[in-house]
Design an enzyme around this catalytic site. Structure first.
Site, mmCIF file in Angstrom:
data_model
loop_
_atom_site.group_PDB
_atom_site.id
_atom_site.type_symbol
_atom_site.label_atom_id
_atom_site.label_comp_id
_atom_site.label_asym_id
_atom_site.label_seq_id
_atom_site.Cartn_x
_atom_site.Cartn_y
_atom_site.Cartn_z
ATOM 1 N N ASP A 19 -0.360 -2.689 13.806
ATOM 2 C CA ASP A 19 0.104 -3.253 12.544
ATOM 3 C C ASP A 19 0.225 -4.772 12.700
ATOM 4 O O ASP A 19 1.088 -5.263 13.450
ATOM 5 C CB ASP A 19 1.464 -2.653 12.152
ATOM 6 N N ARG A 30 0.833 -1.197 0.000
ATOM 7 C CA ARG A 30 0.000 0.000 0.000
ATOM 8 C C ARG A 30 0.867 1.246 0.000
ATOM 9 O O ARG A 30 1.790 1.373 0.814
ATOM 10 C CB ARG A 30 -0.919 0.010 1.221
ATOM 11 N N THR A 58 -1.066 7.653 -1.156
ATOM 12 C CA THR A 58 -2.299 7.523 -1.931
ATOM 13 C C THR A 58 -3.252 6.488 -1.347
ATOM 14 O O THR A 58 -4.438 6.476 -1.656
ATOM 15 C CB THR A 58 -1.990 7.129 -3.377
ATOM 16 N N ASP A 88 3.727 -6.349 11.917
ATOM 17 C CA ASP A 88 4.727 -6.083 12.947
ATOM 18 C C ASP A 88 4.469 -6.889 14.201
ATOM 19 O O ASP A 88 5.402 -7.369 14.850
ATOM 20 C CB ASP A 88 4.747 -4.592 13.284
#
Length: 213
Positions: free
Chosen positions: A203, A103, A107, A206
């Site tokens: 996340d 990603r 944007t 992570d």
């Protein structure tokens, strides 16, 4: 798109522990596998089967078996790998393909950087694994990628989703003429200004594997 939020106390219990910032990576990985197996139970209700006869120690019995071609499980790298063991534990005869998507943090659009999938997916049921449905761009792109190769039945399994991501998926995939189902453990409140799910669990990549420097 059909959306199924799995309402089960064990799902809620494991999800709560995954959210806790004190949960370490080994525990996070184990609970993710267990949670995905519970989600997969619901996600595979429409898996394709055919009749078969077997001989028990007592008599003949009619049953069912999974039909060919085999289901295809597609984890989205890297965080989707943490869901793979939980999925294949329930569906061990499935084949596995891999799709790498990233990603753009500015944007929020996704692009493909790697894939290991059959060129022809006609007649295949695909199960896409991606822990977090946040903005929806990655999952929408992954589903479209599989459809473009001929997949005719897709189920996406996510741990958490945000309403914004679900809306985007429904909007961008509105013209799909194949069955498409989203199975999730929880629908959270919203996305923050960085595109993260709130309250979420951080996340997922992570927390599964640590922060790669």
């Amino acid at each position: 798109m059909q959306i199924l939020v799995v309402d089960h106390p064990l799902v809620a219990h494991k999800l709560t522990t995954l959210r806790d910032e004190r949960t370490d990576s080994p525990t996070f990985r184990r609970l993710t596998e267990e949670l995905v197996t519970l989600l997969a139970y619901e996600a595979t209700r429409d898996v394709r089967t055919g009749p078969i006869s077997v001989t028990t120690p007592v008599a003949e019995a009619e049953g069912i078996k999974l039909t060919s071609p085999k289901p295809l499980v597609v984890p989205i790298l890297r965080a989707g790998l943490g869901m793979l063991e939980g999925m294949t534990r329930l569906l061990p005869t499935a084949e596995v393909g891999f799709l790498g998507m990233i990603r753009n943090e500015e944007t929020l659009n996704a692009s493909t950087y790697a894939e290991r999938l059959p060129e022809d997916l006609h007649g295949r049921q695909c199960y896409v694994l991606d822990p977090m449905l946040a903005t929806g761009g990655t999952l929408a792109a992954a589903i479209q990628f599989l459809v473009d190769r001929g997949a005719d039945h897709i189920t996406a399994i996510c741990i958490l989703a945000a309403p914004e991501g679900v809306e985007r998926i429904e909007r961008e995939l509105a013209d799909l003429d194949i069955p498409c189902t989203l199975v999730i453990a929880g629908m959270d409140s919203h996305l923050n200004d960085k595109g993260y799910i709130v309250p979420g669990l951080g996340d997922a990549g992570d927390r599964l594997y640590g922060v790669a420097q």
